[in-house]
Scaffold this motif. Structure first.
Motif, PDB file in Angstrom:
ATOM      1  N   UNK A 119       0.917  -1.033  -0.102  1.00 21.13           N
ATOM      2  CA  UNK A 119       0.105  -0.093   0.192  1.00 21.13           C
ATOM      3  C   UNK A 119       1.017   1.273  -0.242  1.00 21.13           C
ATOM      4  N   UNK A 120       1.997   1.057   1.104  1.00 18.58           N
ATOM      5  CA  UNK A 120       2.997   2.563   0.893  1.00 18.58           C
ATOM      6  C   UNK A 120       3.830   2.730  -0.485  1.00 18.58           C
ATOM      7  N   UNK A 121       3.610   1.564  -0.570  1.00 16.31           N
ATOM      8  CA  UNK A 121       4.957   1.373  -1.680  1.00 16.31           C
ATOM      9  C   UNK A 121       3.718   2.047  -2.941  1.00 16.31           C
TER      10      UNK A 121
ATOM     11  N   UNK B 156      -7.051  -1.783  -3.793  1.00 16.15           N
ATOM     12  CA  UNK B 156      -8.472  -1.782  -3.633  1.00 16.15           C
ATOM     13  C   UNK B 156      -7.813  -0.949  -2.528  1.00 16.15           C
ATOM     14  N   UNK B 157      -7.311  -0.763  -1.448  1.00 15.48           N
ATOM     15  CA  UNK B 157      -6.811   0.600  -0.418  1.00 15.48           C
ATOM     16  C   UNK B 157      -5.918   1.279  -1.477  1.00 15.48           C
ATOM     17  N   UNK B 158      -5.169   1.262  -1.829  1.00 17.38           N
ATOM     18  CA  UNK B 158      -4.396   1.684  -2.913  1.00 17.38           C
ATOM     19  C   UNK B 158      -5.656   2.930  -3.833  1.00 17.38           C
ATOM     20  N   UNK B 159      -6.495   2.452  -4.803  1.00 12.43           N
ATOM     21  CA  UNK B 159      -7.649   2.905  -5.009  1.00 12.43           C
ATOM     22  C   UNK B 159      -8.392   4.088  -4.603  1.00 12.43           C
ATOM     23  N   UNK B 160      -8.770   3.718  -3.235  1.00  8.71           N
ATOM     24  CA  UNK B 160      -9.596   4.497  -3.002  1.00  8.71           C
ATOM     25  C   UNK B 160      -8.002   5.849  -2.141  1.00  8.71           C
ATOM     26  N   UNK B 161      -7.140   5.409  -1.179  1.00  5.06           N
ATOM     27  CA  UNK B 161      -6.228   6.700  -1.307  1.00  5.06           C
ATOM     28  C   UNK B 161      -5.453   7.495  -2.314  1.00  5.06           C
ATOM     29  N   UNK B 162      -5.627   7.041  -3.054  1.00  7.44           N
ATOM     30  CA  UNK B 162      -5.028   7.877  -4.531  1.00  7.44           C
ATOM     31  C   UNK B 162      -6.224   8.526  -4.936  1.00  7.44           C
TER      32      UNK B 162
ATOM     33  N   UNK C 276      -8.243   9.731  -2.774  1.00  5.49           N
ATOM     34  CA  UNK C 276      -8.728  10.864  -1.642  1.00  5.49           C
ATOM     35  C   UNK C 276      -7.454  11.922  -1.992  1.00  5.49           C
ATOM     36  N   UNK C 277      -5.737  12.008  -2.447  1.00  2.75           N
ATOM     37  CA  UNK C 277      -5.257  12.616  -3.012  1.00  2.75           C
ATOM     38  C   UNK C 277      -5.141  13.281  -3.866  1.00  2.75           C
ATOM     39  N   UNK C 278      -5.408  12.707  -4.797  1.00  5.57           N
ATOM     40  CA  UNK C 278      -6.061  13.048  -6.065  1.00  5.57           C
ATOM     41  C   UNK C 278      -7.304  14.075  -5.715  1.00  5.57           C
ATOM     42  N   UNK C 279      -8.434  13.993  -5.229  1.00  2.00           N
ATOM     43  CA  UNK C 279      -9.404  15.183  -4.711  1.00  2.00           C
ATOM     44  C   UNK C 279      -8.693  15.837  -4.174  1.00  2.00           C
ATOM     45  N   UNK C 280      -7.798  15.990  -2.455  1.00  4.77           N
ATOM     46  CA  UNK C 280      -7.472  17.006  -1.912  1.00  4.77           C
ATOM     47  C   UNK C 280      -6.881  17.908  -2.697  1.00  4.77           C
ATOM     48  N   UNK C 281      -5.514  17.336  -3.810  1.00  2.39           N
ATOM     49  CA  UNK C 281      -4.948  18.054  -4.084  1.00  2.39           C
ATOM     50  C   UNK C 281      -5.359  18.943  -4.985  1.00  2.39           C
ATOM     51  N   UNK C 282      -6.684  18.654  -5.526  1.00  2.43           N
ATOM     52  CA  UNK C 282      -7.457  19.346  -6.402  1.00  2.43           C
ATOM     53  C   UNK C 282      -8.168  20.845  -5.864  1.00  2.43           C
ATOM     54  N   UNK C 283      -8.589  20.758  -4.838  1.00  4.36           N
ATOM     55  CA  UNK C 283      -9.059  21.714  -3.948  1.00  4.36           C
ATOM     56  C   UNK C 283      -7.796  22.076  -3.549  1.00  4.36           C
ATOM     57  N   UNK C 284      -6.557  22.957  -3.874  1.00  3.46           N
ATOM     58  CA  UNK C 284      -5.172  22.965  -3.037  1.00  3.46           C
ATOM     59  C   UNK C 284      -4.551  23.776  -3.662  1.00  3.46           C
ATOM     60  N   UNK C 285      -4.706  24.895  -3.813  1.00  2.84           N
ATOM     61  CA  UNK C 285      -3.949  25.878  -4.787  1.00  2.84           C
ATOM     62  C   UNK C 285      -2.472  25.137  -5.089  1.00  2.84           C
ATOM     63  N   UNK C 286      -1.689  24.471  -3.978  1.00  2.00           N
ATOM     64  CA  UNK C 286      -0.103  24.455  -4.340  1.00  2.00           C
ATOM     65  C   UNK C 286      -0.605  22.559  -4.640  1.00  2.00           C
ATOM     66  N   UNK C 287      -0.822  22.140  -5.550  1.00  2.00           N
ATOM     67  CA  UNK C 287      -1.050  20.981  -5.534  1.00  2.00           C
ATOM     68  C   UNK C 287      -0.142  20.227  -5.576  1.00  2.00           C
ATOM     69  N   UNK C 288       1.087  20.390  -6.036  1.00  2.00           N
ATOM     70  CA  UNK C 288       2.685  19.773  -5.777  1.00  2.00           C
ATOM     71  C   UNK C 288       3.509  20.116  -4.679  1.00  2.00           C
ATOM     72  N   UNK C 289       3.117  21.175  -3.955  1.00  2.00           N
ATOM     73  CA  UNK C 289       3.862  21.095  -2.322  1.00  2.00           C
ATOM     74  C   UNK C 289       2.716  20.557  -1.659  1.00  2.00           C
ATOM     75  N   UNK C 290       1.693  20.064  -1.585  1.00  2.00           N
ATOM     76  CA  UNK C 290       1.428  19.256  -0.686  1.00  2.00           C
ATOM     77  C   UNK C 290       1.664  17.609  -1.332  1.00  2.00           C
ATOM     78  N   UNK C 291       1.709  16.751  -2.021  1.00  2.00           N
ATOM     79  CA  UNK C 291       2.372  16.104  -2.740  1.00  2.00           C
ATOM     80  C   UNK C 291       3.303  15.685  -2.248  1.00  2.00           C
ATOM     81  N   UNK C 292       4.511  16.595  -1.504  1.00  2.00           N
ATOM     82  CA  UNK C 292       5.244  16.702  -1.862  1.00  2.00           C
ATOM     83  C   UNK C 292       5.191  16.360  -0.121  1.00  2.00           C
ATOM     84  N   UNK C 293       5.211  16.948   0.957  1.00  2.00           N
ATOM     85  CA  UNK C 293       4.772  17.273   1.570  1.00  2.00           C
ATOM     86  C   UNK C 293       4.330  15.548   2.708  1.00  2.00           C
ATOM     87  N   UNK C 294       2.539  15.158   2.042  1.00  2.00           N
ATOM     88  CA  UNK C 294       2.477  13.710   1.209  1.00  2.00           C
ATOM     89  C   UNK C 294       3.694  13.132   1.458  1.00  2.00           C
ATOM     90  N   UNK C 295       4.398  13.313   0.282  1.00  2.00           N
ATOM     91  CA  UNK C 295       5.038  11.608   0.002  1.00  2.00           C
ATOM     92  C   UNK C 295       6.005  11.476   1.860  1.00  2.00           C
TER      93      UNK C 295
END
Length: 232
Positions: free
Chosen positions: A83-85, A167-173, A175-194
């Motif tokens: 899941x993490x990978x 299945x878990x990754x599809x759900x988490x992915x 959620x991450x994609x949806x949250x990313x679209x709501x934020x002005x700095x999507x790349x920054x959010x992805x880096x922080x999450x990573x």
């Protein structure tokens, strides 16, 4: 067409070794060999680590007649690592793939596009699960002797475990994609999450010795807990 899509996804995965950056510049032969050696080293180190862990745990679980708990523990471990990978790969290949619009504009059935992407991600999860689960299975047979029926069952489990992780990754992915679209700095959010994922991984790794010690001292309680999770 499905075969072509599957081949395309496989080539995109292998391009990591040959293509550098978003501009598609080809890596030098030295860089390609270096990356391949680094990946082989990482895989070998992971297999050796899992073997050492299973070598420590197997005598205790067998002594308490808890072979099933041994495999349940490593199955849960393999699924969590998968899941993490795979979660960010799911986000990039399914929800934020750059060629989605292009492929959907072509006379290709959408289910074939989705299947090719999901199948490539399944193979990625399968590799991760196999690295964790198969060394533990081999160590079990070294201790108990090889039998064809248990081996076939463990092989089937190895093939099925990535489905749960995917299945878990599809759900988490999603959620991450949806949250990313709501934020002005999507790349920054992805880096922080990573970075948060890496921090969690290193924290769990630092606690590994304590977890192993607890499992060794409380194997029966661990078996009872796993039986509640896996009722069989």
């Amino acid at each position: 067409m499905l075969k072509t899509l599957l081949k395309k996804q496989l080539l995109e995965t292998l391009n990591f070794f040959f293509i550098r950056g978003k501009k598609g510049a080809r890596r030098s032969p030295v860089a390609i060999v270096g990356i391949i050696l680094l990946v082989v080293y990482a895989l070998a180190a992971a297999v050796i680590g899992i073997w050492a862990l299973s070598n420590t745990l197997i005598p205790v679980f067998l002594a308490n007649n808890l072979a099933w708990a041994y495999f349940a523990l490593f199955g849960a471990f393999a699924t969590s690592i998968a899941c993490v990978g795979s979660v960010f790969a799911v986000k990039n290949r399914i929800y934020e793939a750059k060629d989605n619009d292009l492929l959907l504009s072509m006379p290709i059935k959408p289910w074939k596009i989705l299947f090719s992407r999901v199948f490539s991600l399944y193979l990625l999860s399968l590799v991760i699960v196999a690295i964790v689960f198969l060394p533990a299975a081999v160590r079990y047979f070294v201790a108990t002797g090889f039998e064809i029926v248990p081996a076939a069952c463990l092989l089937l489990i190895t093939l099925l475990l990535p489905l749960g992780a995917l299945a878990v990754c599809c759900l988490l992915g999603w959620l991450i994609a949806v949250i990313g679209t709501k934020l002005p700095a999507k790349n920054f959010f992805t880096v922080i999450l990573l970075l948060a994922f890496f921090a969690f991984y290193f924290y769990m790794y630092s606690q590994m010795n304590a977890v192993i010690e607890y499992v060794l001292l409380h194997s029966e309680q661990v078996g009872e807990t796993l039986q509640k999770i896996y009722p069989f």
